[in-house]
Structure formats: structure tokens, C-alpha cells
Design a protein around this motif. Sequence first.
Motif: not given
Length: 264
Positions: A103, A107, A109-110, A150
Motif C-alpha cells: 500500500t 501511495a 499513484m493515488t 504494479r
Amino acid sequence: MSEKAGRRIFAVLSVLVLLFTMAPILMLFLGAFSADNFFSFPLRNGLSLRWFKAFLTSKEFAASLRVSIVVSLSATAIGVGAGVPTAFAIKRFSFRGRATINTMVMASMTLPRVIWAIALLQFYSTLGILGSYTGLILAHSLLVIPYVVRMVLSSLSFVNPDVENAALSLGATPVETFFQITVPLIAPGVIVSAFFGFVVSFTDSVVAVFISGVRNITFPVRIYAEQRGQGLDLEAVAGSAIIILVIIVAEMVGEKLFKWSRFI
């Protein structure tokens, strides 16, 4: 509604969405060939290559392109070097905190990039590397790593762990198995992640505006500055058209050779 009519409606909607998506790019390409002194649509004085020539002979744009290429290549190398073993560890090993690490890696990427940029601005100012090549490369590597992780995770899902276990049972060390068995099998995914990581770094303007300083201006930041200072500069439009064309051709070739849409 019949099935045939439904297909036609979806086909029409798909074409409309495609046109809506591509219209700005098509207008940009058209503007790049303008013979006018300013952007106008439709074109008033026909077509010309004058703005491409101006872009290719511009020292300012050439310098910013060199900065972007060096930074993007360096950030991609760091991102691949750090992202591939990270993805392998997340996929193949079971340990406490694995989900949390995954996660945290994803991070950037979000979260909004401007938040990352402000945080990096403060952190790099404390370290004394704000405005330096080193700071810009490290900042962009943080953008690249999540894409590498990813896509390599997706690539590893196509690799049967029994192949790696067979190599280990035949006497190969874990390091030999990783480099001689796993890496060749996930090579397409690594190549795809490197390409997309390079593009993400090359096209970034938000982080670069905060981190680059006045000496290491990247290509997107240069274009942004030109538009802010001179309005819609057709020299910058011509340069943008060249970059977009190169990226589109590279994506088409990559899809043809590696079928890389399966890793995205």
C-alpha cells in the motif's frame, strides 16, 4: 431493443468517446503545422513546418529536453532496480506487513502529486539537494517505482512458481534462480514498466516545478513557463506534437511486440 441495434449504439458511443478523447490532440497537431504567427482554428494561412524548425533549433528547448531525458533515464533505472525486487518479495514471500508495504509503495499513484511535491520540497530543502539533479532524479524515481512494482506484480502472476522451485531443487541458489529463471520470464513486464516509468517521469510537471529549480528545467516545465509567459506558443505546440507522436508510435510498437496491455 434488438441485439443488433444495441451493438450499433455501443459502436457509435465508442466512436464518439474516441473522438472526444482525441480531438484536443488532433487540434494540437493541426496547430503545429500552422503558417500563422499565433494559434487559430481553422488555419488562416495554410500549412507550414516553420514551428517545427523553430523548435528543433531552439537552445532553450534543447537544454530542457536534455534535462528531461537524463532525469527520466536515471529515475527509470533506479525505479526498475528498486521496483523489481520489491515486487518479487511482495509476490513470492509471506511476511508481516506485506500488505502495508504494498500500500505504501503504491501511495504515490493515488495521492495528489502536488502533496508529494510539497512534502519533497520541505524534505529536500532540509537535505540541501533542492534544485539539484540528484534531488530531481530521486523525486522522479519515487514516481516510477509504483508503476514498476504494479506491472512486475502483474507479470509475476503469469510465472508458475513451480518453475522456480524446480531450479532450486536442482541445486540453483535463490540468486541464480532469480536472475537466470525469473528475470527472463518477467522480462516483457520489466520492459513495459520501464517504458511507462520513463513516460511518467518525462511528462511530469507538478513535482518538477517544485523540485527542479532554475538550473534544471525539464521539458514540461519549460512548456508550462512558455504558455504562462507568452500565451499559446506554437513553437511549444510543435515540440509537444513531436513528443506525443514518439510516445504513440512507441506504444503501438510495444503492444505489437510485447502485448503489454496485459500488464497494465
